[in-house]
Enzyme design. Structure first.
Site, mmCIF file in Angstrom:
data_model
loop_
_atom_site.group_PDB
_atom_site.id
_atom_site.type_symbol
_atom_site.label_atom_id
_atom_site.label_comp_id
_atom_site.label_asym_id
_atom_site.label_seq_id
_atom_site.Cartn_x
_atom_site.Cartn_y
_atom_site.Cartn_z
ATOM 1 N N LYS A 365 0.789 -1.240 0.000
ATOM 2 C CA LYS A 365 0.000 0.000 0.000
ATOM 3 C C LYS A 365 0.817 1.284 0.000
ATOM 4 C CE LYS A 365 -0.480 -0.208 5.034
ATOM 5 N NZ LYS A 365 -1.404 -0.248 6.172
ATOM 6 N N SER A 403 -10.543 -2.069 -0.325
ATOM 7 C CA SER A 403 -9.988 -1.222 -1.377
ATOM 8 C C SER A 403 -9.501 0.099 -0.778
ATOM 9 C CB SER A 403 -11.036 -1.001 -2.472
ATOM 10 O OG SER A 403 -10.449 -0.359 -3.589
ATOM 11 N N LYS A 406 -7.461 5.545 -3.257
ATOM 12 C CA LYS A 406 -6.445 5.699 -4.306
ATOM 13 C C LYS A 406 -6.805 4.914 -5.567
ATOM 14 C CE LYS A 406 -2.952 6.735 -0.886
ATOM 15 N NZ LYS A 406 -3.983 6.967 0.142
ATOM 16 N N VAL A 443 -6.381 5.569 7.170
ATOM 17 C CA VAL A 443 -6.721 5.118 8.513
ATOM 18 C C VAL A 443 -5.755 5.772 9.490
ATOM 19 C CG1 VAL A 443 -6.862 3.136 10.035
ATOM 20 C CG2 VAL A 443 -7.710 2.956 7.706
ATOM 21 N N GLY A 445 -3.385 6.543 12.212
ATOM 22 C CA GLY A 445 -2.522 5.769 13.098
ATOM 23 C C GLY A 445 -2.149 4.396 12.585
#
Length: 613
Positions: A365, A403, A406, A443, A445
């Site tokens: 990612k 998903s 991006k 997300v 943290g």
């Protein structure tokens, strides 16, 4: 034995006080009362008069309490007992006496009983309070922001715990009607704009934000006023705590970045989720990552028949194993150190465990890193997902693909691979296996987000690096995103791309500033913020919908469905085959060209990014 002795003492004390109340009432109303007919009449019925009152006091629990913990509930009990007892004794006097007592005597008797009976029972509480307060030094001068229910509850909790050393100086509230008024004899000193001068004038050491319903914007504004002071800042989170009435002093904590988002707790349909997870074999890929590990923690609560946790990171899956095995459960946990790129391994997992539900969170990612490693991105994100979907098709009930925003109009390799997996999800979905994708932003943290990076940079003394002064991103907490992912799996009919309500995008430079402030430091003076320029593949603003997609609501207010683009199955299969061939030969440039030809990669930077370079 002690309790019985205490009750007898209280009973005799009440008898004395009941008599004292009526005698005092006669004395005030009728001078020389000892010789009056009314007092002589009272002496004849005194035993019944006292007995009626004692019966009512007993009925309302005035002999069963631990009075050093008495509160407002006990005040109401005393009021009801004394009032009804007075009404009952009025009836006794009316029906037994030819000349009823003066009404003022009855009223005074009610008042003195209320004072004496109540006072006797609150003496232990007052003694306990004074004893506690006298033994502690209250040297932490505290200001409470929020003069509502939460602020009042926090004040009472602090007063009950003098050992904490807090002395509440007053309240802050933006409601001008409250300013100048008092709560528990403490003044509402001003609005949030007055925080700086009040902290300075009153020598405040600590500030508590007690507005659980406040939006992220309001919390950020309050913090901006507080950062100009040297006072330590804490917060009371969660409106649901107010509703449940279980706020304690332990709920107060340091302000976290999640508080700046100001997002309300997610409401999920537990029954709906239970129907598709309870008793089922559930597989989570990427289980050791931020999303995967939180999925594991939340799914375990729904008592699946078996929980399969797959990751290729042996070290992280080991720590997850240690954590989850401490949680009480009555079903097997399987920790699988495997790779989704290996078809044979996946087939053996299906033969042995036959997963009913799959949460697919495994993915590469990191955007800049995948720009340099398109082969690895395609092999893992596209081909690994293809292997998993192909193995699950027809054998598994539900398949939930994690998903990313991006995947919308992708300008980078990572986004292009995630968009490809969304198209594959549509291809593989059928009546036997309901495939769906859940698309959301960053997300807060998570291991790959900017927050851990910023924290490391702050710990090292700075600078905190931001790629562009205007760059914005959508954020939500790990727990919230996972709750909504699980809920989306429950409402899926097959083939949907679910979009989570991410709220308003946040400027990364503001996030950096907030994190520096929450670390007790001052932006620029203590920790500089450095603008380093957009990285390869990075957008100035992320999107949640492609240009061809529409959106419609679901029965859950935080989950929406994108109207998916039409796919050409034959072309998609050929494209995936080409990507597989090119990845095997390591053709980086040809992989990029193929992704562009597929329409899932746009390498032209957006106009606003050019403008700010």
């Amino acid at each position: 034995m002690f309790r019985r002795k205490e009750t007898i003492i209280l009973l005799f004390a009440d008898i004395i006080l009941i008599n004292a109340a009526i005698i005092l009432s006669f004395w005030i109303r009728l001078p020389g009362f000892l010789s009056t007919d009314n007092f002589l009449a009272y002496q004849r019925i005194a035993i019944f008069f006292i007995a009626i009152k004692l019966i009512f006091y007993r009925f309302f629990g005035l002999y069963g309490g631990i009075w050093r913990y008495a509160s407002i509930n006990e005040v109401f009990s005393i009021f009801k007992a004394v009032t009804l007892a007075s009404l009952a004794t009025m009836g006794l006097i009316f029906f037994t006496q030819t000349s009823p007592f003066p009404r003022s005597v009855i009223l005074l008797d009610w008042f003195f009983n209320l004072f004496f009976i109540g006072g006797l029972r609150f003496v232990p509480r007052l003694y306990k309070e004074f004893q506690k307060r006298g033994s502690y030094r209250l040297n932490q001068r505290l200001l409470i922001i929020g003069a509502g229910d939460a602020g009042e509850v926090i004040f009472r909790e602090i007063r009950k715990h003098p050992e904490l050393g807090y002395k509440v100086i007053g309240f802050i509230d933006d409601d001008l009607k409250k300013v100048g008024r008092k709560i528990h004899n403490l003044k509402v000193l001003g609005t949030r704009k007055d925080i700086g001068k009040i902290v300075s004038r009153e020598d405040i050491n600590e500030i508590i934000i007690a507005i659980p319903s406040a939006s992220g914007k309001i919390v950020r504004e309050i913090i901006s006023y507080c950062e100009r002071t040297k006072a330590k800042l804490k917060i009371l989170p969660g409106m649901y705590k107010i509703i449940k009435g279980d706020i304690t002093i332990n709920e107060i904590r340091e302000v976290r970045l999640e508080d700046l988002l100001g997002r309300k707790p997610v409401e999920t349909n537990l029954e709906e989720i239970s129907q598709y997870l309870s008793g089922k074999s559930v597989l989570i890929t990427g289980a050791a990552g931020s999303i995967g590990s939180e999925l594991s923690r939340q799914v375990i609560r729904f008592n699946p028949g078996k929980l399969l946790l797959l990751d290729n990171n042996e070290n992280e899956i080991f720590f997850l194993q240690r954590e989850l095995e401490k949680i009480e459960h009555s079903f097997p946990l399987a920790f699988l150190v495997n790779d989704i790129k290996e078809k044979e391994v996946l087939e053996s997992i299906w033969r042995e465990h036959n997963p009913d539900v799959v949460f697919h969170a495994a993915a590469h990612k990191h955007v800049p890193l995948m720009e340099e490693n398109p082969v690895a991105a395609v092999r893992n994100n596209v081909l690994g997902t293809r292997n998993l979907m192909k193995t699950a098709q027809g054998k598994t009930e539900r398949f939930i693909l994690i998903s990313s925003d991006k995947a919308v109009n992708p300008m980078n390799i990572m986004g292009a691979t995630k968009r490809t997996t969304e198209l594959m999800m549509q291809f593989f979905s059928n009546d036997k296996t309901k495939f769906c994708a859940v698309r959301f932003g960053n997300v807060l943290g998570s291991k790959g987000s900017v927050v851990p990076l910023f924290k490391r940079q702050i710990a090292e003394g700075g600078p905190v690096t931001v790629t562009h002064p205007e760059i914005k991103r959508y954020f939500m907490s790990v727990a919230e995103s996972v709750s909504l992912i699980i809920q989306a799996g429950a409402i899926s009919k097959g083939g949907e791309v679910f979009i989570l309500d991410m709220g308003e995008p946040i400027k990364i430079v503001n996030l950096a500033r907030d994190l520096i402030i929450l670390s007790g430091l001052e932006p620029e003076n203590d920790i500089p913020i450095k603008i380093i320029g957009l990285r390869p593949g990075e957008k100035l603003n992320e999107e949640l919908l492609t240009t061809g997609e529409g959106i419609r609501a679901t029965r859950h207010k935080k989950i929406f469905i994108a109207r998916p683009d039409t796919i050409n199955p034959e072309k998609l299969l050929k494209d995936i085959s080409d990507l597989e061939r090119l990845s095997l030969s390591g053709e980086k440039d040809l992989i990029i060209k193929r992704l562009q030809a597929m329409g899932v990669l746009n390498l032209k930077p957006p106009m606003d990014a050019d403008k700010h370079r």
